[in-house]
Design a protein around this motif. Structure first.
Motif, short mmCIF file in Angstrom:
data_model
loop_
_atom_site.label_atom_id
_atom_site.label_comp_id
_atom_site.label_asym_id
_atom_site.label_seq_id
_atom_site.Cartn_x
_atom_site.Cartn_y
_atom_site.Cartn_z
N VAL A 62 54.05 55.70 80.72
CA VAL A 62 53.23 54.45 80.89
C VAL A 62 54.76 53.50 80.12
O VAL A 62 55.04 54.00 78.68
CB VAL A 62 52.20 54.49 80.15
CG1 VAL A 62 51.86 52.84 80.46
CG2 VAL A 62 51.14 55.37 80.87
N ALA A 63 54.97 52.58 80.63
CA ALA A 63 56.41 51.23 80.41
C ALA A 63 55.55 50.42 79.66
O ALA A 63 54.35 49.97 80.58
CB ALA A 63 57.46 51.33 81.25
N GLY A 64 55.66 49.83 78.76
CA GLY A 64 54.67 48.23 78.66
C GLY A 64 53.85 49.57 77.34
O GLY A 64 52.58 48.45 77.46
N ALA A 65 53.49 50.50 76.76
CA ALA A 65 52.76 50.79 75.94
C ALA A 65 51.75 50.23 75.62
O ALA A 65 50.79 50.58 75.00
CB ALA A 65 52.68 52.57 76.57
N THR A 66 52.37 49.42 74.77
CA THR A 66 51.72 48.95 73.44
C THR A 66 51.28 47.16 74.03
O THR A 66 50.44 46.50 72.69
CB THR A 66 52.88 48.60 72.34
OG1 THR A 66 54.37 48.22 72.90
CG2 THR A 66 53.19 49.59 71.85
N GLY A 67 51.56 46.58 74.86
CA GLY A 67 51.14 45.12 75.79
C GLY A 67 49.70 45.63 75.54
O GLY A 67 48.75 46.51 75.89
N TYR A 68 48.81 43.93 75.98
CA TYR A 68 47.36 44.66 76.25
C TYR A 68 47.40 45.39 77.03
O TYR A 68 46.26 45.94 77.07
CB TYR A 68 47.30 42.73 76.16
CG TYR A 68 45.85 42.38 76.49
CD1 TYR A 68 45.00 42.78 76.20
CD2 TYR A 68 45.46 42.43 78.33
CE1 TYR A 68 43.32 42.41 76.64
CE2 TYR A 68 44.21 42.35 79.02
CZ TYR A 68 43.26 42.21 77.91
OH TYR A 68 42.13 42.40 78.24
N LEU A 69 47.95 45.10 78.45
CA LEU A 69 47.56 45.56 79.36
C LEU A 69 48.08 47.86 79.14
O LEU A 69 46.81 47.99 79.98
CB LEU A 69 48.07 45.75 80.80
CG LEU A 69 47.33 45.95 81.88
CD1 LEU A 69 45.82 46.59 81.87
CD2 LEU A 69 48.33 45.70 83.09
N ALA A 94 54.37 58.10 76.46
CA ALA A 94 54.36 56.52 76.14
C ALA A 94 55.41 55.88 75.49
O ALA A 94 56.26 56.66 74.11
CB ALA A 94 53.72 56.44 75.25
N ILE A 95 56.07 54.95 76.92
CA ILE A 95 57.32 54.53 75.75
C ILE A 95 56.93 52.73 75.33
O ILE A 95 56.08 52.50 75.78
CB ILE A 95 58.26 53.40 77.34
CG1 ILE A 95 58.73 55.00 78.23
CG2 ILE A 95 59.58 52.89 76.39
CD1 ILE A 95 59.71 54.30 78.98
N VAL A 96 57.57 53.22 73.62
CA VAL A 96 57.30 51.76 72.39
C VAL A 96 58.65 51.79 71.96
O VAL A 96 59.49 52.53 71.88
CB VAL A 96 56.10 52.51 71.52
CG1 VAL A 96 55.01 53.16 73.00
CG2 VAL A 96 56.62 53.79 71.12
N ASP A 135 50.65 62.10 74.76
CA ASP A 135 50.74 63.72 74.42
C ASP A 135 52.73 64.38 74.15
O ASP A 135 52.81 64.49 73.46
CB ASP A 135 51.03 64.44 75.38
CG ASP A 135 49.48 64.00 75.89
OD1 ASP A 135 48.56 64.80 75.35
OD2 ASP A 135 49.05 63.17 77.50
N ASP A 136 53.33 63.20 74.62
CA ASP A 136 54.44 62.82 73.92
C ASP A 136 54.97 61.08 73.95
O ASP A 136 55.30 59.84 74.71
CB ASP A 136 55.27 62.83 75.94
CG ASP A 136 57.01 63.71 75.14
OD1 ASP A 136 56.95 63.02 74.53
OD2 ASP A 136 56.90 63.54 76.98
N TRP A 137 55.62 60.34 72.32
CA TRP A 137 56.17 59.51 72.45
C TRP A 137 57.33 59.49 73.03
O TRP A 137 57.65 60.32 72.50
CB TRP A 137 56.05 58.76 70.91
CG TRP A 137 54.05 59.47 70.68
CD1 TRP A 137 53.71 60.68 70.01
CD2 TRP A 137 53.60 58.25 70.51
NE1 TRP A 137 52.78 59.42 69.43
CE2 TRP A 137 52.32 57.70 69.95
CE3 TRP A 137 54.04 56.55 70.91
CZ2 TRP A 137 51.34 57.36 69.92
CZ3 TRP A 137 53.08 56.17 70.62
CH2 TRP A 137 51.67 56.40 70.05
N ALA A 138 57.88 58.09 73.21
CA ALA A 138 59.53 57.87 73.92
C ALA A 138 59.86 56.54 72.90
O ALA A 138 59.14 55.79 73.18
CB ALA A 138 59.46 57.93 75.22
N VAL A 160 53.70 54.33 85.63
CA VAL A 160 53.02 53.52 86.15
C VAL A 160 53.66 51.98 84.69
O VAL A 160 54.20 52.01 83.83
CB VAL A 160 51.88 52.95 85.14
CG1 VAL A 160 50.72 51.42 84.81
CG2 VAL A 160 50.70 54.18 85.59
N SER A 161 53.94 50.93 85.42
CA SER A 161 54.62 50.05 84.45
C SER A 161 54.69 49.28 84.14
O SER A 161 53.85 47.98 84.69
CB SER A 161 56.20 49.88 84.72
OG SER A 161 56.76 48.58 83.83
#
Ligand SMILES: NC(=O)c1ccc[n+]([C@@H]2O[C@H](COP(=O)([O-])OP(=O)(O)OC[C@H]3O[C@@H](n4cnc5c(N)ncnc54)[C@H](OP(=O)(O)O)[C@@H]3O)[C@@H](O)[C@H]2O)c1
Length: 290
Positions: free
Chosen positions: A7-14, A31-33, A55-58, A79-80
């Protein structure tokens, strides 16, 4: 077999709702953060903390090619929800180039599906923001990867600007009769993951369960506050003038206003989905200091 989804944009609202939905459905989530600490704090407007969902932080900068090159290794889906909204970056660098770098990584590593959250009517809006998104949509559609392109109108998070004006006593609208069906992040995330897991390529305009006119949006906010309805109409030329003046001092802000005003002047209604209502959302936030 358990699917691994990046997931890109994982810290955003959506993005936070997307991570939560994938976790609920048993995906392994990478999750990309930019900041893990921020990811673990609750997000804005009811969007969840990512505590226990990833499960896996990027952790890194999506604009750094070395960071992104192999980000999709071992991944089944991407998912972006990555894109500039209030951030300082140039949308071309993030909405187009960073998403494209993630796509190239996904292609190299044999990812099956790429779901991208675009914006409704984006290919017709003259803002640089939507042009950057449209350029990425074109890249994605010509990729060998099967893609699901989701075009939503405004999110409930953005409708708080209406609630804020109502709290101050008056809501300003440009074209009261123009229509929109705003959507809650949880409803949109469920729709995106339904499309992703169905695996069919395509593009969908999707919005929340209720369509409003802008007049109706303003009335909904006053109803949630239990206050008298006060709405003023602004002439469209005022927006054009504001964009021209703003463009001298801050082209980036001017472009954001160009995007928002386009949405206020054109119907933005997608296929209705979900069950979160704007009135309930406004009521829950009626006392907030927005
Ligand atoms: N909000 C709406 O009403 C709406 C309507 C239609 C479509 N969309 C699109 O849907 C997507 C998600 O929207 P949203 O409201 O969830 O936006 P958001 O809350 O601002 O989230 C955007 C995400 O992109 C990341 N991002 C932005 N600029 C970045 C940068 N320079 N470097 C690294 N990461 C960056 C953010 O990271 P940080 O958290 O670290 O900043 C965040 O994870 C966007 O592409 C947006 O254009 C939004």
């Amino acid at each position: 077999m358990t699917a691994t989804t990046l997931v890109a944009g994982a810290t955003g609202y959506l993005g936070r709702f997307i991570v939560a939905e994938l976790h609920r459905r048993g995906h392994n989530v990478r999750a990309i953060v930019r900041s893990r600490e921020r990811a673990l704090a609750p997000g804005p407007w009811e969007s969840p903390s990512l505590e226990g969902l990833v499960d896996d932080w990027a952790v890194g900068a999506v604009s750094n090619p070395d960071f992104v090159a192999d980000i999709a290794e071992g991944v089944d889906n991407v998912v972006s929800a990555l894109g500039v909204t209030k951030q300082a970056a140039d949308p071309w660098d993030i909405d187009h180039k960073a998403n494209l770098a993630i796509l190239r990584s996904a292609e190299r590593h044999g990812v099956g599906q790429f779901c991208y959250i675009n914006v409704i009517g984006g290919d017709q809006c003259p803002a640089q923001l939507t042009q950057a998104k449209t350029a990425f949509v074109n890249d994605l559609r010509s990729s060998s990867i099967s893609s699901q392109i989701i075009n939503p109108p405004g999110y409930f998070s953005d409708m708080t600007e209406i609630l804020k004006m109502a709290q101050k006593g008056r809501v300003y609208v440009v074209r009261p009769d123009v229509r929109i069906n705003p959507i809650h992040g949880a409803d949109l995330a469920a729709y995106c993951i339904d499309r992703l897991t169905a695996g069919e390529p395509g593009m969908w305009d999707v919005g929340g369960p209720e369509a409003f006119t802008w007049q109706g949006l303003a009335e909904c906010a006053f109803r949630a506050l239990d206050r008298p309805v006060k709405i003023s109409k602004l002439p469209p030329w005022l927006l054009s003038a504001a964009i021209s003046v703003l463009n001298v001092f801050s082209p980036k802000k001017a472009d954001t206003v160009r995007f928002v005003s386009w949405s206020m002047l054109h119907d933005c209604v997608g296929e209705p989905t979900g069950n979160h209502t704007l009135l309930d959302f406004f009521k829950r936030h009626a006392e907030d200091n927005i």
